[in-house]
Write an enzyme that holds these catalytic residues in place. Structure first.
Site, short mmCIF file in Angstrom:
data_model
loop_
_atom_site.label_atom_id
_atom_site.label_comp_id
_atom_site.label_asym_id
_atom_site.label_seq_id
_atom_site.Cartn_x
_atom_site.Cartn_y
_atom_site.Cartn_z
CB ALA A 24 -0.89 -0.01 1.25
CG ASN A 25 -0.22 4.67 -1.80
OD1 ASN A 25 -0.77 5.54 -1.29
ND2 ASN A 25 -0.27 4.00 -2.99
NE ARG A 26 5.05 6.65 4.68
CZ ARG A 26 4.88 5.77 5.89
NH1 ARG A 26 4.07 5.75 6.83
NH2 ARG A 26 6.12 5.12 6.17
#
Ligand code: C5P
Length: 213
Positions: free
Chosen positions: A29-31
């Site tokens: 995932a990412n932020r």
């Protein structure tokens, strides 16, 4: 009186991260929090637009008057975007994963050494829309950069055939934060907007979209 200049328009917004499964219990995932994209969807709806919001996994409430489609992966997001067309404008705010994993069908077990992840490129949803016969009249991309923000954003505007790119410097605490510092790159040049809450940036962008449509 309220500005309802987007009444009768259909606006498509993507927002949030994507989750790319590694196995049935793990993902990459990412932020991205989805806050800026959700604020843009809300601002367009407040100006009377019919808004379709294609959202990756986030914990935000659906803004009033917005049709929300939840997705998990980039491939699902690409399908949802294609199904939502035609649109008068598309604002691609999502932080889409550049790759997905050739996911394992069962949970990977430790013990037999570290597994190698095989990465497969995801479709570039914005670039595909830029080249599509169903291209919205106004196509807006985002560019989250940590250095040479304007150079990278200008290159992206051309490469993806977007009309505008909203460039944001994410070297600080923009991701997940409540405020944003952006530059709007259009066919005629660059405007640097004041650092402001994401809702203020969103309303300003919605007004510019109404001017353009
Ligand atoms: O190339 P980069 O990921 O920096 O480009 C960001 C812009 O492209 C954003 O508007 C993002 O929503 C869009 N994008 C996309 N599909 C991808 C990658 C990026 O729509 N696979």
């Amino acid at each position: 009186s309220p500005d309802r200049r987007l009444a009768g328009r259909h606006i498509l917004v993507t927002a949030g991260p994507t989750h790319e499964p590694i196995d049935p219990v793990r993902y990459i995932a990412n932020r991205s929090s989805g806050k800026q994209g959700f604020a843009i969807a809300a601002a367009c709806a407040e100006m009377g637009a019919r808004v379709t919001l294609v959202s990756g996994p986030v914990t935000l409430p659906t803004p009033a008057g917005v049709d929300r489609i939840n997705v998990e992966t980039a491939l699902q997001m690409a399908d949802a975007v294609a199904s939502a067309l035609p649109a008068d404008a598309a604002i691609m705010v999502a932080a889409v994963a550049d790759w997905h994993v050739e996911a394992a069908g069962q949970k990977l077990k430790k013990g037999a050494g570290a597994p190698a992840l095989s990465l497969v490129p995801n479709p570039d949803i914005l670039a595909d829309l830029g080249a599509s016969p169903n291209r919205p009249r106004l196509l807006v991309g985002f560019a989250a950069e940590t250095e040479r923000v304007l150079d990278h954003a200008a290159a992206k505007r051309i490469a993806k055939r977007a009309d505008w790119i909203v460039a944001n410097d994410v070297s600080g605490d923009v991701m997940g934060g409540e405020e944003n510092s952006v530059h709007l790159l259009t066919e005629t040049g660059v405007e640097s907007w004041p650092h402001a809450p994401k809702a203020v940036v969103a309303r300003r962008l919605a007004q510019r979209i109404a001017d353009a449509l």
